[in-house]
Design a protein around this motif. Sequence first.
Motif, mmCIF file in Angstrom:
data_model
loop_
_atom_site.group_PDB
_atom_site.id
_atom_site.type_symbol
_atom_site.label_atom_id
_atom_site.label_comp_id
_atom_site.label_asym_id
_atom_site.label_seq_id
_atom_site.Cartn_x
_atom_site.Cartn_y
_atom_site.Cartn_z
ATOM 1 N N LYS A 169 0.828 -1.204 0.000
ATOM 2 C CA LYS A 169 0.000 0.000 0.000
ATOM 3 C C LYS A 169 0.863 1.253 0.000
ATOM 4 O O LYS A 169 1.990 1.260 0.501
ATOM 5 C CB LYS A 169 -0.924 0.012 1.232
ATOM 6 N N GLY A 170 0.289 2.321 -0.564
ATOM 7 C CA GLY A 170 0.969 3.609 -0.600
ATOM 8 C C GLY A 170 0.270 4.629 0.280
ATOM 9 O O GLY A 170 -0.337 4.290 1.295
ATOM 10 N N LEU A 171 0.389 5.910 -0.112
ATOM 11 C CA LEU A 171 -0.200 7.023 0.646
ATOM 12 C C LEU A 171 0.305 7.059 2.080
ATOM 13 O O LEU A 171 -0.440 7.324 3.015
ATOM 14 C CB LEU A 171 -1.736 6.949 0.630
ATOM 15 N N CYS A 172 1.602 6.784 2.253
ATOM 16 C CA CYS A 172 2.167 6.788 3.595
ATOM 17 C C CYS A 172 3.553 7.435 3.586
ATOM 18 O O CYS A 172 4.459 6.993 4.311
ATOM 19 C CB CYS A 172 2.228 5.383 4.171
ATOM 20 N N GLY A 173 3.735 8.457 2.785
ATOM 21 C CA GLY A 173 4.994 9.189 2.796
ATOM 22 C C GLY A 173 6.133 8.395 2.185
ATOM 23 O O GLY A 173 5.949 7.562 1.291
ATOM 24 N N GLY A 174 7.329 8.624 2.692
ATOM 25 C CA GLY A 174 8.528 7.984 2.148
ATOM 26 C C GLY A 174 8.971 6.770 2.914
ATOM 27 O O GLY A 174 10.174 6.482 2.975
ATOM 28 N N LYS A 188 16.397 2.788 0.004
ATOM 29 C CA LYS A 188 17.680 3.489 0.050
ATOM 30 C C LYS A 188 18.667 2.788 0.977
ATOM 31 O O LYS A 188 19.867 2.716 0.681
ATOM 32 C CB LYS A 188 17.457 4.931 0.504
ATOM 33 N N ALA A 189 18.169 2.275 2.103
ATOM 34 C CA ALA A 189 19.050 1.569 3.032
ATOM 35 C C ALA A 189 19.618 0.311 2.398
ATOM 36 O O ALA A 189 20.794 -0.026 2.594
ATOM 37 C CB ALA A 189 18.279 1.218 4.304
ATOM 38 N N THR A 190 18.813 -0.382 1.611
ATOM 39 C CA THR A 190 19.299 -1.586 0.929
ATOM 40 C C THR A 190 20.369 -1.243 -0.094
ATOM 41 O O THR A 190 21.396 -1.921 -0.186
ATOM 42 C CB THR A 190 18.122 -2.305 0.248
ATOM 43 N N ARG A 191 20.141 -0.182 -0.855
ATOM 44 C CA ARG A 191 21.138 0.214 -1.856
ATOM 45 C C ARG A 191 22.434 0.657 -1.182
ATOM 46 O O ARG A 191 23.529 0.372 -1.693
ATOM 47 C CB ARG A 191 20.577 1.328 -2.736
ATOM 48 N N MET A 233 10.315 4.386 16.040
ATOM 49 C CA MET A 233 10.925 5.235 17.056
ATOM 50 C C MET A 233 9.864 5.886 17.942
ATOM 51 O O MET A 233 9.936 5.849 19.160
ATOM 52 C CB MET A 233 11.785 6.310 16.389
ATOM 53 N N SER A 234 8.879 6.515 17.312
ATOM 54 C CA SER A 234 7.758 7.129 18.025
ATOM 55 C C SER A 234 6.592 7.201 17.056
ATOM 56 O O SER A 234 6.672 6.706 15.925
ATOM 57 C CB SER A 234 8.131 8.522 18.551
ATOM 58 N N ALA A 235 5.507 7.826 17.493
ATOM 59 C CA ALA A 235 4.316 7.918 16.642
ATOM 60 C C ALA A 235 4.537 8.822 15.437
ATOM 61 O O ALA A 235 3.732 8.806 14.503
ATOM 62 C CB ALA A 235 3.127 8.409 17.458
ATOM 63 N N ILE A 236 5.614 9.609 15.440
ATOM 64 C CA ILE A 236 5.855 10.535 14.329
ATOM 65 C C ILE A 236 7.204 10.315 13.661
ATOM 66 O O ILE A 236 7.559 11.062 12.752
ATOM 67 C CB ILE A 236 5.758 12.000 14.807
ATOM 68 N N SER A 237 7.945 9.310 14.071
ATOM 69 C CA SER A 237 9.272 9.121 13.479
ATOM 70 C C SER A 237 9.602 7.631 13.382
ATOM 71 O O SER A 237 9.113 6.806 14.166
ATOM 72 C CB SER A 237 10.353 9.836 14.302
ATOM 73 N N TYR A 238 10.440 7.315 12.422
ATOM 74 C CA TYR A 238 10.919 5.957 12.197
ATOM 75 C C TYR A 238 12.256 6.062 11.480
ATOM 76 O O TYR A 238 12.627 7.123 10.968
ATOM 77 C CB TYR A 238 9.912 5.159 11.357
ATOM 78 N N GLU A 239 12.982 4.975 11.441
ATOM 79 C CA GLU A 239 14.254 4.959 10.727
ATOM 80 C C GLU A 239 14.525 3.548 10.216
ATOM 81 O O GLU A 239 14.021 2.562 10.778
ATOM 82 C CB GLU A 239 15.408 5.415 11.625
ATOM 83 N N ALA A 240 15.307 3.475 9.142
ATOM 84 C CA ALA A 240 15.658 2.174 8.573
ATOM 85 C C ALA A 240 16.684 1.481 9.464
ATOM 86 O O ALA A 240 17.589 2.113 10.016
ATOM 87 C CB ALA A 240 16.214 2.356 7.158
ATOM 88 N N ALA A 241 16.515 0.188 9.627
ATOM 89 C CA ALA A 241 17.424 -0.589 10.471
ATOM 90 C C ALA A 241 17.632 -1.954 9.823
ATOM 91 O O ALA A 241 16.902 -2.348 8.910
ATOM 92 C CB ALA A 241 16.865 -0.745 11.877
ATOM 93 N N ILE A 242 18.657 -2.666 10.284
ATOM 94 C CA ILE A 242 18.927 -4.006 9.773
ATOM 95 C C ILE A 242 19.056 -4.973 10.940
ATOM 96 O O ILE A 242 19.412 -4.601 12.057
ATOM 97 C CB ILE A 242 20.201 -4.053 8.896
ATOM 98 N N CYS A 301 4.994 1.237 11.733
ATOM 99 C CA CYS A 301 5.574 2.425 11.099
ATOM 100 C C CYS A 301 4.729 2.882 9.916
ATOM 101 O O CYS A 301 4.541 4.089 9.702
ATOM 102 C CB CYS A 301 6.995 2.116 10.631
ATOM 103 N N GLU A 302 4.203 1.932 9.147
ATOM 104 C CA GLU A 302 3.384 2.283 7.990
ATOM 105 C C GLU A 302 2.110 3.006 8.411
ATOM 106 O O GLU A 302 1.732 4.026 7.820
ATOM 107 C CB GLU A 302 3.030 1.022 7.210
ATOM 108 N N GLN A 303 1.440 2.505 9.444
ATOM 109 C CA GLN A 303 0.209 3.150 9.902
ATOM 110 C C GLN A 303 0.494 4.537 10.488
ATOM 111 O O GLN A 303 -0.278 5.480 10.281
ATOM 112 C CB GLN A 303 -0.484 2.275 10.951
ATOM 113 N N SER A 304 1.605 4.660 11.202
ATOM 114 C CA SER A 304 1.982 5.964 11.742
ATOM 115 C C SER A 304 2.277 6.953 10.620
ATOM 116 O O SER A 304 1.832 8.113 10.656
ATOM 117 C CB SER A 304 3.206 5.808 12.650
ATOM 118 N N ALA A 305 3.028 6.509 9.610
ATOM 119 C CA ALA A 305 3.361 7.393 8.488
ATOM 120 C C ALA A 305 2.120 7.760 7.688
ATOM 121 O O ALA A 305 1.991 8.899 7.223
ATOM 122 C CB ALA A 305 4.390 6.715 7.589
#
Length: 308
Positions: A99-104, A111-114, A203-212, A259-263
């Motif tokens: 699904k889309g409509l959830c920002g970047g 980008k993290a994979t690349r 991370m929080s209801a308004i932030s997330y970050e890529a991790a491995i 993260c998707e629902q928050s974004a």
Amino acid sequence: MLARRTLSAAARPNVLGAAPPQARNMATLREIELRLKSVRNIEKITKSMKMIASTKLAKAQRAMQAGKEYGLANSEVFAHVPSDKPTPNKLFVVISSDKGLCGGIHSSVSKATRRALKNDVDSPLAASADKDAAQVDKDSPIMVVGDKSKAQLLRTVGDNFRLTFNQIGRDIPTFADAASVADLIVKSDVKYDGVVIVYNKFMSAISYEAAIMEVKGEEALKESNAFKVYENEDDATKDLAEFSLANAIYAALVEGHACEQSARRNAMDNASKNATDMIASLQMQYNRGRQAAITNELVDIITGASAL
């Protein structure tokens, strides 16, 4: 007399191909009115989607707290069984959704994979993980969960694709979904020493970050000195490797879903605010145009009355 007739003919607005100023103003006002109507409809949709995403976010956070226990237990097991065997052959598993409509949010894992495939050890992604997980080969095989990241990575590293999964995470992911993915990975012909899972960390209801998150393969477990002490059979080692992979995938799926629902909620909130600002601007433009059209009509009426 001839000059007077010529002047009156030139002043007529019914010349072929010309339109009176009032007609142009009415057409412009009609366009603004239609645009106002469409923006108001969009605002209603984005507000509804925001409310739905807020409700789903609460459920996703509860599922994430339960699912993270699997990932923490899995990480603790591998923290106590360090392997002396290097794991150069990495299999990348990218966790996203359809699904889309959830920002970047999908672009972040792509980008993290690349970055990881380019051996960018100095990147923030590599700094958040162990150095061995970041140093991989450009030709490492990739498996993608979700159509969004699949479309983004297909342009640059499409030759590395081995398997893709979709229709996972339409609702809150379950352990059965993760077990199905892990089973297909194990049964595939891809040879790997370890699995690197790229996902979005909540991370929080308004932030997330890529991790491995790295999961050791069967051979790496067998070569572990701490694991050899238990003298497990080959079948037990194989089952443990598959079960630990399913645990890690499940933890990444539920965290990525949260993260998707928050974004999506934040994206719909921003879209609703932008629609409100656009409505105010268009309403002011419509009022000014309507006032100008009325003023022009009054001027024409007064001019005609004065001429009579």
